[in-house]
Design a protein around this motif. Structure first.
Motif, PDB file in Angstrom:
ATOM      1  N   ALA A  70      78.144  12.865  14.806  1.00  0.00           N
ATOM      2  CA  ALA A  70      78.868  13.036  13.544  1.00  0.00           C
ATOM      3  C   ALA A  70      78.460  14.320  12.831  1.00  0.00           C
ATOM      4  CB  ALA A  70      78.618  11.839  12.636  1.00  0.00           C
ATOM      5  N   ALA A  71      77.246  14.815  13.138  1.00  0.00           N
ATOM      6  CA  ALA A  71      76.726  15.985  12.430  1.00  0.00           C
ATOM      7  C   ALA A  71      76.945  17.290  13.184  1.00  0.00           C
ATOM      8  CB  ALA A  71      75.231  15.789  12.172  1.00  0.00           C
ATOM      9  N   CYS A  72      77.506  17.227  14.383  1.00  0.00           N
ATOM     10  CA  CYS A  72      77.685  18.459  15.146  1.00  0.00           C
ATOM     11  C   CYS A  72      79.139  18.611  15.597  1.00  0.00           C
ATOM     12  CB  CYS A  72      76.753  18.477  16.367  1.00  0.00           C
ATOM     13  SG  CYS A  72      77.165  17.256  17.622  1.00  0.00           S
ATOM     14  N   PRO A  73      79.556  19.831  15.915  1.00  0.00           N
ATOM     15  CA  PRO A  73      80.935  20.036  16.379  1.00  0.00           C
ATOM     16  C   PRO A  73      81.190  19.253  17.663  1.00  0.00           C
ATOM     17  CG  PRO A  73      79.889  22.128  15.815  1.00  0.00           C
ATOM     18  CD  PRO A  73      78.802  21.100  15.837  1.00  0.00           C
ATOM     19  N   HIS A  74      82.365  18.648  17.774  1.00  0.00           N
ATOM     20  CA  HIS A  74      82.715  17.900  18.964  1.00  0.00           C
ATOM     21  C   HIS A  74      84.232  17.875  19.125  1.00  0.00           C
ATOM     22  CE1 HIS A  74      82.602  14.886  15.649  1.00  0.00           C
ATOM     23  NE2 HIS A  74      83.755  14.511  16.189  1.00  0.00           N
ATOM     24  N   GLU A  75      84.651  17.523  20.325  1.00  0.00           N
ATOM     25  CA  GLU A  75      86.084  17.358  20.576  1.00  0.00           C
ATOM     26  C   GLU A  75      86.385  15.886  20.782  1.00  0.00           C
ATOM     27  OE1 GLU A  75      87.631  18.733  24.353  1.00  0.00           O
ATOM     28  OE2 GLU A  75      85.592  18.961  25.148  1.00  0.00           O
ATOM     29  N   GLU A  76      87.634  15.528  20.534  1.00  0.00           N
ATOM     30  CA  GLU A  76      88.056  14.151  20.723  1.00  0.00           C
ATOM     31  C   GLU A  76      88.989  14.069  21.921  1.00  0.00           C
ATOM     32  OE1 GLU A  76      90.542  10.778  18.258  1.00  0.00           O
ATOM     33  OE2 GLU A  76      88.975  11.905  17.195  1.00  0.00           O
ATOM     34  N   VAL A  77      88.628  13.239  22.898  1.00  0.00           N
ATOM     35  CA  VAL A  77      89.408  13.080  24.119  1.00  0.00           C
ATOM     36  C   VAL A  77      89.601  11.580  24.366  1.00  0.00           C
ATOM     37  CG1 VAL A  77      88.598  15.246  25.135  1.00  0.00           C
ATOM     38  CG2 VAL A  77      87.318  13.130  25.542  1.00  0.00           C
ATOM     39  N   THR A  78      90.271  11.259  25.470  1.00  0.00           N
ATOM     40  CA  THR A  78      90.487   9.860  25.844  1.00  0.00           C
ATOM     41  C   THR A  78      89.837   9.598  27.192  1.00  0.00           C
ATOM     42  OG1 THR A  78      92.589   9.767  24.643  1.00  0.00           O
ATOM     43  CG2 THR A  78      92.201   8.079  26.302  1.00  0.00           C
ATOM     44  N   TYR A  79      89.141   8.473  27.298  1.00  0.00           N
ATOM     45  CA  TYR A  79      88.488   8.086  28.544  1.00  0.00           C
ATOM     46  C   TYR A  79      88.561   6.571  28.664  1.00  0.00           C
ATOM     47  CZ  TYR A  79      84.989   7.875  32.279  1.00  0.00           C
ATOM     48  OH  TYR A  79      84.343   7.653  33.474  1.00  0.00           O
ATOM     49  N   ALA A  80      89.062   6.093  29.795  1.00  0.00           N
ATOM     50  CA  ALA A  80      89.222   4.648  30.022  1.00  0.00           C
ATOM     51  C   ALA A  80      90.026   4.009  28.884  1.00  0.00           C
ATOM     52  CB  ALA A  80      87.871   3.967  30.176  1.00  0.00           C
ATOM     53  N   LYS A  81      91.057   4.711  28.456  1.00  0.00           N
ATOM     54  CA  LYS A  81      91.980   4.270  27.403  1.00  0.00           C
ATOM     55  C   LYS A  81      91.311   4.125  26.046  1.00  0.00           C
ATOM     56  CE  LYS A  81      95.287   1.840  30.382  1.00  0.00           C
ATOM     57  NZ  LYS A  81      96.019   0.567  30.615  1.00  0.00           N
ATOM     58  N   ALA A  82      90.143   4.729  25.864  1.00  0.00           N
ATOM     59  CA  ALA A  82      89.430   4.652  24.598  1.00  0.00           C
ATOM     60  C   ALA A  82      89.134   6.053  24.076  1.00  0.00           C
ATOM     61  CB  ALA A  82      88.121   3.871  24.761  1.00  0.00           C
ATOM     62  N   ARG A  83      88.955   6.144  22.762  1.00  0.00           N
ATOM     63  CA  ARG A  83      88.644   7.422  22.132  1.00  0.00           C
ATOM     64  C   ARG A  83      87.212   7.807  22.458  1.00  0.00           C
ATOM     65  NH1 ARG A  83      87.210   8.520  16.425  1.00  0.00           N
ATOM     66  NH2 ARG A  83      87.025   6.260  16.298  1.00  0.00           N
ATOM     67  N   LEU A  84      87.010   9.085  22.823  1.00  0.00           N
ATOM     68  CA  LEU A  84      85.688   9.581  23.187  1.00  0.00           C
ATOM     69  C   LEU A  84      85.416  10.858  22.418  1.00  0.00           C
ATOM     70  CD1 LEU A  84      83.425   8.837  25.343  1.00  0.00           C
ATOM     71  CD2 LEU A  84      84.383  10.697  26.706  1.00  0.00           C
ATOM     72  N   LEU A  85      84.276  10.918  21.719  1.00  0.00           N
ATOM     73  CA  LEU A  85      83.833  12.119  21.020  1.00  0.00           C
ATOM     74  C   LEU A  85      82.824  12.820  21.909  1.00  0.00           C
ATOM     75  CD1 LEU A  85      83.358  10.622  17.435  1.00  0.00           C
ATOM     76  CD2 LEU A  85      85.451  11.437  18.552  1.00  0.00           C
ATOM     77  N   LEU A  86      83.073  14.100  22.201  1.00  0.00           N
ATOM     78  CA  LEU A  86      82.365  14.787  23.283  1.00  0.00           C
ATOM     79  C   LEU A  86      81.820  16.128  22.812  1.00  0.00           C
ATOM     80  CD1 LEU A  86      82.162  14.364  26.532  1.00  0.00           C
ATOM     81  CD2 LEU A  86      84.023  16.011  26.609  1.00  0.00           C
ATOM     82  N   THR A  87      80.592  16.447  23.246  1.00  0.00           N
ATOM     83  CA  THR A  87      80.016  17.753  22.932  1.00  0.00           C
ATOM     84  C   THR A  87      79.073  18.176  24.053  1.00  0.00           C
ATOM     85  OG1 THR A  87      78.876  19.027  21.202  1.00  0.00           O
ATOM     86  CG2 THR A  87      77.993  16.851  21.701  1.00  0.00           C
ATOM     87  N   ARG A  88      78.798  19.488  24.134  1.00  0.00           N
ATOM     88  CA  ARG A  88      77.840  20.043  25.089  1.00  0.00           C
ATOM     89  C   ARG A  88      76.726  20.741  24.330  1.00  0.00           C
ATOM     90  NH1 ARG A  88      79.769  20.884  30.499  1.00  0.00           N
ATOM     91  NH2 ARG A  88      81.912  20.161  30.753  1.00  0.00           N
ATOM     92  N   ASP A  89      75.544  20.799  24.943  1.00  0.00           N
ATOM     93  CA  ASP A  89      74.452  21.516  24.296  1.00  0.00           C
ATOM     94  C   ASP A  89      74.665  23.017  24.434  1.00  0.00           C
ATOM     95  OD1 ASP A  89      73.851  22.045  26.930  1.00  0.00           O
ATOM     96  OD2 ASP A  89      71.734  21.502  26.774  1.00  0.00           O
ATOM     97  N   SER A  90      73.769  23.793  23.871  1.00  0.00           N
ATOM     98  CA  SER A  90      73.942  25.245  23.829  1.00  0.00           C
ATOM     99  C   SER A  90      73.941  25.878  25.215  1.00  0.00           C
ATOM    100  CB  SER A  90      72.842  25.881  22.974  1.00  0.00           C
ATOM    101  OG  SER A  90      71.552  25.569  23.497  1.00  0.00           O
ATOM    102  N   THR A  91      73.318  25.209  26.195  1.00  0.00           N
ATOM    103  CA  THR A  91      73.291  25.741  27.564  1.00  0.00           C
ATOM    104  C   THR A  91      74.509  25.314  28.369  1.00  0.00           C
ATOM    105  OG1 THR A  91      72.093  23.848  28.515  1.00  0.00           O
ATOM    106  CG2 THR A  91      70.778  25.595  27.511  1.00  0.00           C
ATOM    107  N   GLY A  92      75.243  24.341  27.833  1.00  0.00           N
ATOM    108  CA  GLY A  92      76.423  23.842  28.536  1.00  0.00           C
ATOM    109  C   GLY A  92      76.103  22.905  29.681  1.00  0.00           C
TER     110      GLY A  92
END
Length: 378
Positions: A70-92
């Motif tokens: 909740a405190a960092c930038p993330h994208e919202e995608v769908t996985y297994a028909k559910a909402r997924l909030l996703l992010t990567r660390d600085s190294t990817g």
């Protein structure tokens, strides 16, 4: 706190270990994959090599990652028909995600072949762990030259018959009819395949099987399922509640989603084919022939004219994974159906096998008689 348990899944030259603080999680995968892949318990103190999924029921760990997300930038995608909030660390290289509706948190380290799941309840964790473990096995198999086909398959005396076609064409019907006649069921929707010497070896893709209410009734399996449900047993939890309700009240006609474009079906665990239906399951086979069925309610089952051969849609790809996109980089860069060279080799070898286009009607007995005769088994 429960004693940790570990289960290893093994298919051909691929394996993954599932470790959990909750026995239900590892028991679920043992049940789900055991009938088709080799699944066995391993000591939790073993030095785990290869892909590892750690899946714990841990509300605090889930809450910590949810707060971080909740405190960092993330994208919202769908996985297994559910909402997924996703992010990567600085190294990817580390992927973190939460599924708020399911109460699940994920941490994926693709380069190390490690993925951790933390969840609030056992069943969602078990479902997620099985899904991730299967994807890791898939990745290894594809990297080792296997290809994933969109086909059902049955085996007799080691020979596998592969049925191809789009949704509703009759792949599942064909496989279940032959399984009813003594064939071993190897796959209801997907199958791994690879040239090994002079053979094309096939392996199952374990998954819940979707069977329409009408087909279930025609196969004589409807009352078996209804009796089991009324006795308190359960089908796969991805089954829509409307289907369960229909079974309990005795509805046998097809059940459709609003709009009438997609049928809601019974979702059968792999092991229920044997424990409920008395069907035998195959763990491997060698490709022997290709079937291209289609359903015509008024038809008498017969060979059909045409020159149907394999098409692009008969091979799984990353684009076909609409329910489980590779958000966690589990495939390590390989196409979801296999590399181009492997697919081309398989297509060439399959083209040399017998091809049969068949039309099936709504007379289940006649369909089964015809298919068994075509397969050379009476």
């Amino acid at each position: 706190m429960s004693t940790p348990t570990a289960t290893r899944l093994h298919a051909a030259d691929a394996s993954v270990t599932l470790l959990s603080n909750t026995p239900l999680v590892t028991d679920w995968s043992h049940r789900y994959f055991g009938p088709w892949w080799n699944a066995f318990e391993v000591p939790t103190k073993s030095l785990f090599t290869g892909p590892l999924v750690t899946a714990d029921v841990d509300e605090l760990a889930y809450a910590d990652l949810a707060t971080l997300m909740a405190a960092c930038p993330h994208e919202e995608v769908t996985y297994a028909k559910a909402r997924l909030l996703l992010t990567r660390d600085s190294t990817g290289t580390i992927i973190s995600a939460i599924s708020p509706d399911e109460g699940l948190a994920y941490r994926s380290e693709p380069l190390a072949e490690r993925l951790t799941i933390s969840g609030c309840a056992p069943e969602p964790v078990a479902l997620a762990a099985a899904r991730i473990a299967r994807e890791m096995v898939r990745a290894t198999l594809l990297w080792n030259g296997w290809t994933l086909l969109h086909a059902s398959a049955v085996v007799h005396d080691g020979n596998a018959l592969l049925a191809f076609g789009s949704k509703g064409s009759g792949k599942t019907t064909t496989a279940l009819l032959l399984a009813h006649r003594g064939f071993q069921l190897l796959a209801n929707d997907r199958v791994f395949i690879k040239p090994v010497g002079d053979e094309l070896r096939v392996l199952p893709w374990p998954s819940a099987a979707a069977i329409g209410l009408g087909l279930l009734d025609a196969l004589g399996l409807y009352d078996v399922v209804r009796d089991r449900l009324q006795a308190g047993e359960q089908l796969h939890p991805t089954q829509h509640q409307d289907v369960t309700d229909a079974l309990l009240v005795g509805r046998r006609e097809p059940l459709w989603e609003p709009g009438g474009k997609r049928e809601r079906k019974v979702q059968v665990f792999p092991d229920q084919f044997s424990t409920w239906f008395g069907m035998k399951l195959a763990t491997s086979g060698r490709a022997a022939a290709l079937l291209f069925p289609r359903i015509d309610p008024s038809a008498v089952p017969a060979l059909a004219d045409g020159d149907r051969t394999l098409a692009d849609d008969d091979f799984m790809t990353g684009a076909t994974e609409d329910r489980y996109p590779d958000h966690f980089d589990l495939a390590r860069g390989i196409n979801g159906g296999g590399n181009d060279l492997a697919c081309a080799s398989v297509a060439e070898r399959l083209a040399a096998l017998p091809h049969h286009q068949v039309v099936l009607g709504h007379d289940i007995q006649a369909n089964a008689d015809f298919l068994a005769k075509l397969a050379g088994v009476q």
